[in-house]
Design a protein around this motif. Structure first.
Motif, PDB file in Angstrom:
ATOM      1  N   GLU A 105      34.109  66.224  47.665  1.00 41.18           N
ATOM      2  CA  GLU A 105      35.046  66.216  49.183  1.00 41.18           C
ATOM      3  C   GLU A 105      34.607  64.851  49.754  1.00 41.18           C
ATOM      4  N   THR A 106      35.547  64.530  50.806  1.00 41.31           N
ATOM      5  CA  THR A 106      34.854  63.209  51.551  1.00 41.31           C
ATOM      6  C   THR A 106      33.832  63.412  52.320  1.00 41.31           C
ATOM      7  N   GLY A 107      33.039  62.530  52.199  1.00 44.37           N
ATOM      8  CA  GLY A 107      31.885  62.501  52.962  1.00 44.37           C
ATOM      9  C   GLY A 107      30.599  63.059  52.121  1.00 44.37           C
ATOM     10  N   GLY A 139      28.987  61.600  49.281  1.00 46.27           N
ATOM     11  CA  GLY A 139      28.037  60.737  48.871  1.00 46.27           C
ATOM     12  C   GLY A 139      28.645  59.916  47.736  1.00 46.27           C
ATOM     13  N   LYS A 140      30.030  59.860  47.422  1.00 45.97           N
ATOM     14  CA  LYS A 140      30.328  59.190  46.103  1.00 45.97           C
ATOM     15  C   LYS A 140      30.233  57.632  46.258  1.00 45.97           C
ATOM     16  N   SER A 141      30.689  57.197  47.324  1.00 45.61           N
ATOM     17  CA  SER A 141      30.638  55.678  47.518  1.00 45.61           C
ATOM     18  C   SER A 141      29.156  55.136  47.650  1.00 45.61           C
ATOM     19  N   THR A 142      28.245  56.182  48.133  1.00 47.90           N
ATOM     20  CA  THR A 142      26.976  55.877  48.526  1.00 47.90           C
ATOM     21  C   THR A 142      26.046  55.403  46.999  1.00 47.90           C
ATOM     22  N   ILE A 143      26.518  56.361  45.852  1.00 44.29           N
ATOM     23  CA  ILE A 143      26.046  55.809  44.706  1.00 44.29           C
ATOM     24  C   ILE A 143      26.454  54.467  44.263  1.00 44.29           C
TER      25      ILE A 143
HETATM   26  N1  LIG Z   1      26.656  52.587  56.840  1.00 46.77           N
HETATM   27  C1  LIG Z   1      26.475  53.951  57.090  1.00 46.77           C
HETATM   28  N2  LIG Z   1      25.606  54.562  58.152  1.00 46.77           N
HETATM   29  C2  LIG Z   1      25.466  55.666  58.320  1.00 46.77           C
HETATM   30  N3  LIG Z   1      26.183  56.700  57.716  1.00 46.77           N
HETATM   31  C3  LIG Z   1      26.929  56.550  56.762  1.00 46.77           C
HETATM   32  C4  LIG Z   1      27.182  54.792  56.356  1.00 46.77           C
HETATM   33  N4  LIG Z   1      28.185  54.838  55.348  1.00 46.77           N
HETATM   34  C5  LIG Z   1      28.575  56.067  55.270  1.00 46.77           C
HETATM   35  N5  LIG Z   1      27.947  56.971  55.677  1.00 46.77           N
HETATM   36  C6  LIG Z   1      27.891  58.584  55.749  1.00 46.77           C
HETATM   37  O1  LIG Z   1      27.433  58.656  54.508  1.00 46.77           O
HETATM   38  C7  LIG Z   1      28.267  60.002  53.996  1.00 46.77           C
HETATM   39  C8  LIG Z   1      28.538  59.516  52.791  1.00 46.77           C
HETATM   40  O2  LIG Z   1      29.369  58.629  52.630  1.00 46.77           O
HETATM   41  P1  LIG Z   1      30.284  58.150  51.478  1.00 46.77           P
HETATM   42  O3  LIG Z   1      31.147  56.795  51.960  1.00 46.77           O
HETATM   43  O4  LIG Z   1      29.403  57.857  50.232  1.00 46.77           O
HETATM   44  O5  LIG Z   1      31.317  59.424  51.099  1.00 46.77           O
HETATM   45  P2  LIG Z   1      32.276  59.474  50.050  1.00 46.77           P
HETATM   46  O6  LIG Z   1      32.044  60.771  49.184  1.00 46.77           O
HETATM   47  O7  LIG Z   1      32.526  58.240  49.317  1.00 46.77           O
HETATM   48  O8  LIG Z   1      33.606  59.754  51.152  1.00 46.77           O
HETATM   49  P3  LIG Z   1      35.160  59.427  50.672  1.00 46.77           P
HETATM   50  O9  LIG Z   1      35.415  60.170  49.633  1.00 46.77           O
HETATM   51  O10 LIG Z   1      35.654  59.604  52.166  1.00 46.77           O
HETATM   52  O11 LIG Z   1      35.176  57.940  50.563  1.00 46.77           O
HETATM   53  C9  LIG Z   1      29.199  60.158  54.985  1.00 46.77           C
HETATM   54  O12 LIG Z   1      28.985  61.367  55.869  1.00 46.77           O
HETATM   55  C10 LIG Z   1      29.323  58.928  55.977  1.00 46.77           C
HETATM   56  O13 LIG Z   1      29.734  59.047  57.117  1.00 46.77           O
END
Ligand SMILES: Nc1ncnc2c1ncn2[C@@H]1O[C@H](COP(=O)(O)OP(=O)(O)OP(=O)(O)O)[C@@H](O)[C@H]1O
Length: 610
Positions: free
Chosen positions: A402-404, A406-410
């Motif tokens: 789901e969105t948020g 943590g995919k992009s965090t990886i």
């Molecule tokens: N620079 C940041 N500082 C604090 N929190 C952050 C930061 N970047 C992302 N987050 C939080 O970390 C969580 C994971 O973010 P991430 O971008 O990895 O999600 P995602 O799975 O890739 O989402 P999406 O599918 O919407 O792109 C989210 O709750 C987001 O709000």
């Protein structure tokens, strides 16, 4: 973020000035004798004027009776000799001041250039979280205008302060030499003017600093809005933005308004002081000498009067100089402390740009070992809890969730935008990513994101970005493979076409092809695709996805995806749960669609686009 102790504005300015002056001392030392000569000329000019004036106006008897080396002896020189010396010194002084002005302009540019380079280097070496609470507009104001202000003022202020100081000392000494009683009165007036001046200056400088800070904040706001011109244009919010700009400038105007009052008071003090000093001489000459029965003392005073007025002028000159530079001084203080703040901000990551282990290739596994992660900007949110996973070399992986989740965090961790809060990411199954020379590591990594990054520059420069030693032929070959060649060749300038800022003249698909060409040329062993096709329409998306699928072959790839088409063919899918749940499922596409669970739910709920 760790910050060094902040220093006051004026100290910040003095620090920067001495830093650059010392840095190039070998080139700059001669300014000191140049300055001493100028000060000497200040001293000599009224005395020479006096000598010439007396030599021309006194009778031989008066000359014979004259006493006092400074006043009437002509230093043993004839009138013509005095005139020749004066003219020679004048020309020498003109040459001296030409050299000085030349130096000061060059030195100002030198400081400005040094500062710009230093601040820009600092900004690009900062870690990504540094930018999370900053406006790009404000940062750019910092680089461009602050460096210029400090550069110019670094020459103007010290020179003007030093010259004001010497002028006052020399002016005072000369008036005392010429007629000490009137000089004493002048001295008292001078001190009173100085006290009033500094009282006003202290009040003004604080106001000026506030105005400068407000201006920078306003600039930051305004520039950031203009940068988002596409959003404004696509929403038709020109009226709203115009009002927004007006509102933002209200504060700036309100802060700047009272300055006019103080500046007026300032100029009144300066000009009243100038007037007072000018009138002091004849008025007090009358007071002191009017009672004399013979008029010799009065006559003698009026013979030295031109030189006396010249010397006294040296007292008001510095006050006017200080008045003129006071605005610049306030600005320079604010600019210097902001520059130092930028230069002293420490990065939370050590990128090992100049040391650290250099890897020859990235042909081993990448291991996430007990990785926990929280964003340093928001440490209360756990994004990845005890994450353990191995990316085997040559295989393709997709992260969904789901969105948020943590995919992009990886992706950010693999690019080392951030370090894990706990645990390690092992490269080639042995080296902690933290210990590697980041630049070398990133040579082996390719990153394609949703909004392709295009730089202002030619097509060739854009394709070779990150692989600067590639030949033009190789770059063109990469373009052919990315199916971009025909388009580029249709432009009159071909590969030398300059792409507009942020690639304005390319469509989304064309930009992505350009990035793919960049990747083909770079040939990285690890490829990270962060929603690379999600901004494209279906037809273009298919074409680009095909290209990406080809690109993924023979290297490790990590795809962050929302779309089924992008993950269907990968070797392994990792499903992340919401709210920091970490890995909740994994397997191949076929396995996951058959199993009850998170992936199937997402798939059936349409959260993964088909
Ligand atoms: N620079 C940041 N500082 C604090 N929190 C952050 C930061 N970047 C992302 N987050 C939080 O970390 C969580 C994971 O973010 P991430 O971008 O990895 O999600 P995602 O799975 O890739 O989402 P999406 O599918 O919407 O792109 C989210 O709750 C987001 O709000």
């Amino acid at each position: 973020m760790k910050k060094k102790k902040e220093i006051s504005n004026s100290r910040a300015f003095i620090y920067l000035f001495f830093k650059y002056y010392k840095q190039d001392f070998k080139k700059n030392w001669w300014v000191i004798p140049n300055f001493v000569f100028w000060a000497l000329m200040l001293f000599l000019a009224p005395l020479l004027t006096n000598q010439i004036n007396l030599a021309l106006s006194l009778t031989d008897a008066q000359k014979a009776a004259s006493t006092g080396f400074w006043l009437v002896r002509f230093w043993g020189l004839e009138t013509t000799q005095l005139i020749i010396i004066s003219v020679a010194l004048l020309f020498f002084n003109l040459f001296n001041s030409f050299l000085f002005n030349w130096w000061s302009n060059t030195f100002a540019k030198q400081i400005e250039t040094h500062l710009r380079n230093e601040v820009l280097e600092k900004l690009i070496r900062q870690d990504i979280s540094y930018y999370s609470d900053k406006k790009i507009g404000e940062l750019l104001t910092n680089v461009i205008s602050d460096a210029q202000v400090v550069g110019n003022q670094a020459v103007d202020i010290p020179m003007n302060v030093a010259s004001a100081f010497f002028q006052s000392i020399i002016g005072l000494s000369l008036t005392f030499i010429l007629e000490w009683r009137i000089a004493l009165v002048g001295c008292v007036i001078f001190v009173l003017i100085l006290i009033a001046f500094f009282g006003c200056y202290i009040a003004l400088v604080k106001k000026w600093e506030k105005v400068r800070l407000t201006l920078e904040k306003t600039n930051g706001n305004v520039i950031d809005r203009v940068i988002s011109i596409r959003l404004i244009k696509s929403t038709g919010t020109e009226d709203y933005e115009t009002q927004y700009f007006k509102d933002k400038h209200v504060d700036y105007y309100d802060q700047g308004r009272p300055i006019g009052k103080w500046l007026s008071l300032f100029s009144v003090i300066v000009f009243a002081g100038d007037f007072l000093l000018l009138f002091t001489a004849p008025v007090f000459a009358a007071v002191f000498f009017a009672g004399d029965s013979d008029t010799t003392r009065m006559q003698a005073f009026f013979q030295i009067f031109p030189a006396f007025v010249m010397a006294q002028g040296m007292l008001t000159g510095p006050i006017i100089t200080l008045f003129v530079i006071s605005g610049g001084a306030a600005m320079a203080g604010v600019s210097s402390s902001r520059i130092l703040k930028t230069l002293n901000a420490e990065s939370i990551l050590d990128f090992h740009y100049h040391e650290g282990k250099e890897i020859k290739d990235l042909k081993g596994d990448i291991v996430f070992k007990n990785v926990k992660f929280r964003y340093p900007e928001k440490p209360e949110n756990l994004i990845l809890p005890n994450f353990n996973f191995t990316l085997q070399y040559g295989k393709s992986y997709a992260f969904v969730g789901e969105t948020g989740s943590g995919k992009s965090t990886i992706a950010k961790l693999l690019l080392r935008f951030y370090d894990p809060s706990e645990g390690q990411i092992l490269i080639n199954n042995k080296d902690d990513l933290k210990d590697l020379n980041l630049s070398h590591y990133l040579n082996h990594v390719g990153y394609v994101e949703q909004e392709p990054q295009i730089l202002f520059g030619t097509v060739l420069e854009n394709i070779k970005y990150g692989k600067f030693d590639a030949t033009d032929d190789d770059a063109i070959e990469a373009c052919k493979k990315a199916e971009l060649h025909a388009l580029v060749m249709s432009w009159p300038e071909g590969y030398q076409t300059v792409l507009g800022e942020r690639g304005f003249m390319l469509s989304g698909g064309q930009k992505q092809r350009l990035v793919i060409a960049r990747m083909i040329l770079k040939n990285p062993e690890l490829l990270i695709l962060d929603e690379a096709t999600s901004a494209l329409d279906n037809i273009v998306e298919k074409e680009i996805q095909n290209k990406l699928n080809q690109l993924m072959k023979g290297r490790t790839s990590v795809t962050i995806a929302h779309k089924l088409s992008t993950i269907k063919n990968v070797d392994h899918i990792i499903v992340l749960g919401a709210n920091g749940a970490g890995i909740v499922q994994e397997g191949t596409f076929n396995e996951l669609t058959k199993k009850e669970g998170h992936f199937k739910n997402l798939y059936e709920a349409g959260k993964i686009d088909k």
